[in-house]
Design a protein around this motif. Structure first.
Motif, mmCIF file in Angstrom:
data_model
loop_
_atom_site.group_PDB
_atom_site.id
_atom_site.type_symbol
_atom_site.label_atom_id
_atom_site.label_comp_id
_atom_site.label_asym_id
_atom_site.label_seq_id
_atom_site.Cartn_x
_atom_site.Cartn_y
_atom_site.Cartn_z
ATOM 1 N N TYR A 132 0.846 -1.201 0.000
ATOM 2 C CA TYR A 132 0.000 0.000 0.000
ATOM 3 C C TYR A 132 0.881 1.250 0.000
ATOM 4 C CZ TYR A 132 -3.247 -3.637 1.328
ATOM 5 O OH TYR A 132 -3.974 -4.802 1.338
ATOM 6 N N PHE A 133 0.411 2.287 -0.678
ATOM 7 C CA PHE A 133 1.182 3.523 -0.754
ATOM 8 C C PHE A 133 0.216 4.707 -0.898
ATOM 9 C CE2 PHE A 133 0.733 1.612 -4.919
ATOM 10 C CZ PHE A 133 0.376 2.658 -5.760
ATOM 11 N N ASN A 134 0.808 5.918 -0.744
ATOM 12 C CA ASN A 134 0.036 7.171 -0.809
ATOM 13 C C ASN A 134 -1.158 7.176 0.145
ATOM 14 O OD1 ASN A 134 1.768 8.068 -2.809
ATOM 15 N ND2 ASN A 134 0.428 7.442 -4.484
ATOM 16 N N PRO A 135 -0.924 6.886 1.444
ATOM 17 C CA PRO A 135 -2.060 6.937 2.389
ATOM 18 C C PRO A 135 -2.534 8.390 2.600
ATOM 19 C CG PRO A 135 -0.006 6.648 3.577
ATOM 20 C CD PRO A 135 0.345 6.560 2.125
ATOM 21 N N VAL A 136 -3.813 8.555 2.708
ATOM 22 C CA VAL A 136 -4.418 9.877 2.915
ATOM 23 C C VAL A 136 -5.407 9.785 4.065
ATOM 24 C CG1 VAL A 136 -5.838 11.687 1.895
ATOM 25 C CG2 VAL A 136 -4.163 10.479 0.472
ATOM 26 N N SER A 188 -2.619 -2.061 -9.789
ATOM 27 C CA SER A 188 -1.943 -0.939 -9.139
ATOM 28 C C SER A 188 -2.884 0.260 -9.065
ATOM 29 C CB SER A 188 -0.680 -0.565 -9.912
ATOM 30 O OG SER A 188 0.027 0.455 -9.248
ATOM 31 N N GLY A 189 -2.834 0.941 -7.907
ATOM 32 C CA GLY A 189 -3.605 2.173 -7.749
ATOM 33 C C GLY A 189 -5.035 1.972 -7.305
ATOM 34 N N ARG A 190 -5.405 0.773 -6.918
ATOM 35 C CA ARG A 190 -6.780 0.535 -6.472
ATOM 36 C C ARG A 190 -6.962 1.129 -5.076
ATOM 37 N NH1 ARG A 190 -8.419 -5.554 -6.792
ATOM 38 N NH2 ARG A 190 -6.915 -5.745 -5.075
ATOM 39 N N PRO A 191 -7.979 2.025 -4.875
ATOM 40 C CA PRO A 191 -8.177 2.643 -3.561
ATOM 41 C C PRO A 191 -8.688 1.633 -2.541
ATOM 42 C CG PRO A 191 -9.938 3.274 -5.049
ATOM 43 C CD PRO A 191 -8.938 2.525 -5.865
ATOM 44 N N VAL A 192 -8.145 1.727 -1.333
ATOM 45 C CA VAL A 192 -8.552 0.840 -0.250
ATOM 46 C C VAL A 192 -8.881 1.673 0.967
ATOM 47 C CG1 VAL A 192 -7.838 -1.044 1.280
ATOM 48 C CG2 VAL A 192 -7.095 -1.029 -1.095
ATOM 49 N N ASN A 193 -10.029 1.421 1.548
ATOM 50 C CA ASN A 193 -10.472 2.125 2.749
ATOM 51 C C ASN A 193 -10.143 1.265 3.963
ATOM 52 O OD1 ASN A 193 -11.860 3.360 4.842
ATOM 53 N ND2 ASN A 193 -13.558 4.021 3.519
ATOM 54 N N PHE A 194 -9.283 1.782 4.846
ATOM 55 C CA PHE A 194 -8.876 1.003 6.009
ATOM 56 C C PHE A 194 -9.835 1.163 7.184
ATOM 57 C CE2 PHE A 194 -4.961 1.013 3.620
ATOM 58 C CZ PHE A 194 -4.442 -0.250 3.875
ATOM 59 N N GLY A 195 -10.948 1.867 6.966
ATOM 60 C CA GLY A 195 -11.937 2.025 8.028
ATOM 61 C C GLY A 195 -11.532 3.085 9.038
ATOM 62 N N LYS A 196 -12.317 3.221 10.076
ATOM 63 C CA LYS A 196 -12.059 4.256 11.088
ATOM 64 C C LYS A 196 -10.806 3.923 11.881
ATOM 65 C CE LYS A 196 -16.655 6.182 11.645
ATOM 66 N NZ LYS A 196 -17.664 6.660 12.601
ATOM 67 N N ILE A 197 -9.952 4.929 11.983
ATOM 68 C CA ILE A 197 -8.683 4.773 12.701
ATOM 69 C C ILE A 197 -8.522 5.940 13.638
ATOM 70 C CG2 ILE A 197 -6.166 4.670 12.422
ATOM 71 C CD1 ILE A 197 -6.569 3.356 9.754
#
Length: 780
Positions: free
Chosen positions: A738-742, A765-774
């Motif tokens: 994973y890269f470019n976290p926002v 490559s480049g598929r957005p992933v939502n890591f949920g509430k952090i």
């Protein structure tokens, strides 16, 4: 015992019949009888038990009848008096009678192949069970069976018969059974203890194929469990000390050959005058043939070449300069049966035969006076690190060179000319490394687990395979989802693994595990019978032929089958042109006459097409027997759109077929680097094979049925694929980063881009992933 069943006359009758039956039936009934006795030890036998006893009685009576018929019809075991091995008959018969294993090293022409089975009869073998004699090649199994039967005054199928893939000639009275080593190995699937036989002769053991070594390992285990079983290992050139040590210090018999003197000459290139820098072993061979022709007008010539291309080139040059009264003939495995048979037929003049190492053993070509040996062969070598099969042209071993020398001097004085120096010969290894040291072991490991033969590291191979090859074999099976780590509840092998549900299904199929994995996926994708035809095609030589002088016509005939996106579909198009939709039509509605006509008009080998159909029938039968059959499968018809997937997006049927193929050949994917050049697993490059229909038409991603190394690494039998198919099929093998976290404050979540790689190739490559509430502090 006081049990009523033991006082029952029927039970006693069955027990009394046991000694009169053949070993295979006696063994099976003894076990059933013991179980039945325990079950009814303390109670009256019920109707099902009595019915079982009646069935046992009938089986034993029939078995006893077969045994009696064999004894009554057994011909006298006579040997051919002028064969060298006949002088050792009494000694060999005595050794077979007194030892469980005997090793016979018999030179070419000694008569070992035809006489040893008869010596076994003289030793009292072949009555309790048959005598099996293995041959590496089908043509040898058939011809040797016919020869032994003739010597015994019979026809093949009586006391002497044969069984090869898709064909047999046997009867109840058959006591000597010629089989290919692959056929006998396949029989272990249904007859684990090989109870059909009381004696097994492994002939041509020096070839050390994967089948031969695996079979020897299985038989060695059986010898400990079956003291009644005898094994004879025989060869013209064999490391007798190694084999004797491997088989309990078995006695060795050396038999000299019946040959005429052979004048051995060494003629390396430097001993000839040749100015061209392009001078090759083909030129050297041709010049040597011409020298023989000038010196002597009589005697057939056999020239050994490493490749088919070399044979064609040599034949072309010799044909162009051919003198009257000579005939130039090629000989190699892929040659059509009629073309091969011409080599063995008498000719009005001198024959010049140019052959691969197929002519080294098993096949004896009559009338050879001169042998020209280039000292080279194409020897396959599987490379675990790159998952490729290298096919380099390599120097042959001394034993192979001696085998080639033995092809002359059979009926008159011979001459063997080696196109290399004596020092070069002496520097070579004595034996060719056995195939098990240079092969893909996935199928061997799968079969060992299925047969519960124990850990491959401890299996009693004559030459244990390297650890890296064993690891690679296990890795392939893991990748195919054929095995998993064993648990306390499940039956697992000593290696700590067990078969998955897919693995159990794969083990039932006599195929490369990659092909059987394809079929399992094809069933899920509703294209089982289509993929079945493709899998069968991958197990036989390419049916397309290009006879010398007719290459242009052949290419034109083949063009109508070519699919520009997939060589797999090209193969299927050949099938459909003759046989139609396999799901609807099967193959029974095509006569041999129709097949021959199709083959003749389409430049297709009748023999290979027949073999393709036979393999398909066998695979289909296995599928139906195993419960995998999908019933009335009616996929959409293959239409023109399948050939246009590259331009219009892949049609549904194309997708289903190639997803199935990918499941077995996932490690053979590659991404386009430049025209016809691809980057494959672990960044290794491969060129599209020029003979592929996809050449110059390759897409961004391909899958190959085979990666081979000759002059360079080639991807052969390839198809264009969509990279989106890869992740679902290789999920457990994929690597995620994973890269470019926002940090999105409003949603209190982290969004990143995901990269997916498979075998070191980026497939997403480049598929957005939502890591949920952090928690914000954690996010920072």
């Amino acid at each position: 015992m006081t049990s009523k069943i033991h006082s029952d006359n029927l039970f006693q009758t069955v027990e009394a019949l046991l000694p009169q039956a053949l070993h295979r039936d006696r063994h099976a009934i003894s076990r059933e009888l013991a179980l039945l006795g325990k079950k009814f030890k303390s109670k009256k036998p019920d109707t099902p038990a009595r019915e079982k006893l009646i069935a046992m009685k009938r089986r034993l009576e029939r078995s006893a009848g077969i045994k009696k018929k064999r004894i009554n019809r057994l011909p006298e075991s006579t040997s051919i008096p002028d064969l060298p091995i006949s002088y050792e008959k009494d000694r060999i018969v005595k050794l077979v009678s007194e030892n469980q294993v005997v090793i016979v090293a018999g030179e070419t022409g000694s008569g070992k192949t035809t006489q040893l089975p008869k010596f076994c009869l003289a030793a009292g073998r072949g009555i309790e069970g048959r005598i099996a004699c293995t041959q590496p090649r089908r043509i040898a199994a058939i011809t040797v069976a016919g020869r032994i039967a003739e010597e015994m005054g019979q026809q093949a199928g009586q006391s002497v018969g044969y069984k090869i893939r898709f064909s047999d000639k046997l009867s109840e009275e058959t006591v000597i059974k010629m089989v290919t080593d692959g056929t006998l190995l396949a029989e272990t699937q249904t007859d684990k203890y090989l109870n059909e036989y009381d004696t097994i002769i492994v002939d041509e053991a020096h070839e050390r194929s994967l089948n031969i070594d695996f079979l020897l390992g299985i038989i060695k285990q059986l010898l400990k469990k079956r003291p009644d079983l005898k094994l004879i290992i025989t060869s013209a050139t064999i490391d007798t000390e190694k084999f004797s040590k491997a088989f309990f210090n078995a006695p060795v018999v050396d038999v000299s050959g019946r040959t005429y003197p052979v004048d051995l000459q060494y003629m390396p290139p430097e001993s000839l005058t040749e100015d061209s820098n392009d001078y090759s072993y083909v030129d050297h061979s041709v010049q040597t043939v011409e020298r023989i022709m000038r010196k002597s007008p009589f005697g057939d010539i056999l020239v050994f070449m490493p490749t088919e291309q070399d044979i064609r080139e040599t034949c072309e040059i010799l044909e162009a300069n051919r003198t009257p009264g000579t005939i130039v003939l090629p000989l190699y495995a892929r040659l059509s049966a009629p073309a091969q048979s011409r080599v063995f037929k008498p000719a009005a003049g001198r024959k010049i035969i140019v052959a691969t190492n197929i002519a080294e053993t098993s096949i004896t070509i009559p009338g050879i006076k001169y042998v020209i040996d280039t000292g080279l062969a194409r020897i396959s070598n599987y490379i675990p690190s790159s998952r490729t099969t290298a096919l380099p042209i390599s120097p042959i071993s001394r034993s192979s060179a001696d085998q080639r020398k033995g092809r002359c001097g059979r009926v008159e004085n011979g001459v063997c000319i080696r196109l290399y120096s004596e020092e070069n010969y002496q520097s070579r290894p004595l034996y060719t490394p056995p195939e098990i040291l240079r092969a893909n072991l996935a199928e061997v490991i799968l079969r060992m687990i299925a047969l519960n033969l124990g850990d491959i590291e401890n299996f009693e191979f004559v030459d244990p395979p390297p650890a890296r090859q064993i690891r690679d074999g296990f890795n392939i099976l893991y990748e195919l989802d054929a095995i998993e780590k064993g648990t306390a509840k499940g039956k697992s092998s000593p290696a700590g693994v067990r078969l998955t549900q897919k693995g159990r299904m794969m083990a039932k199929m006599p195929l490369d595990p990659r092909l059987s994995r394809m079929l399992i996926e094809a069933r899920k994708n509703d294209v089982l019978w289509i993929v079945c035809t493709i899998a069968a095609a991958l197990t036989v030589p390419d049916p397309r032929i290009r006879p010398d002088g007719s290459e242009t016509q052949a290419n034109q005939a083949h063009a109508r089958f070519v699919d520009p996106a997939s060589d797999f579909i090209t193969l299927y198009n050949i099938w459909r042109a003759l046989l139609g939709d396999p799901a609807a039509n099967g193959v029974n509605n095509v006569s041999a006459k129709q097949l021959k006509q199709f083959a003749a008009h389409s430049f297709i080998s009748f023999r290979r097409m027949r073999e393709w159909i036979d393999v398909y029938d066998q695979i289909r039968s296995i599928i139906e027997e195993s419960g995998m059959s999908p019933g009335n499968q009616t996929p959409p018809p293959v239409d023109e759109s399948m050939s246009e997937g590259k331009n219009k997006g892949f049609p549904m049927l194309y997708t289903a077929i190639h997803k199935s193929i990918l499941s077995g050949f996932l490690a053979n994917i590659a991404e386009k680097k430049e025209k016809n050049l691809y980057r494959g697993a672990n960044q290794r490059e491969a060129m599209l094979f020029p003979g592929s229909g996809v050449f110059n038409r390759g897409g961004s991603w391909i899958v190959a049925g085979e990666i081979v190394e000759t002059s360079r690494r080639f991807a052969r039998t390839v198809a264009n694929i969509d990279s989106a198919w890869l992740e679902p099929l290789g999920k457990s093998l994929c690597r995620y980063s994973y890269f470019n976290p926002v940090w999105q404050k409003s949603r209190e979540t982290v969004i990143a881009q995901e990269q997916v790689s498979l075998y070191g190739l980026i497939i997403q490559s480049g598929r957005p992933v939502n890591f949920g509430k952090i928690d914000p502090e954690t996010a920072s």
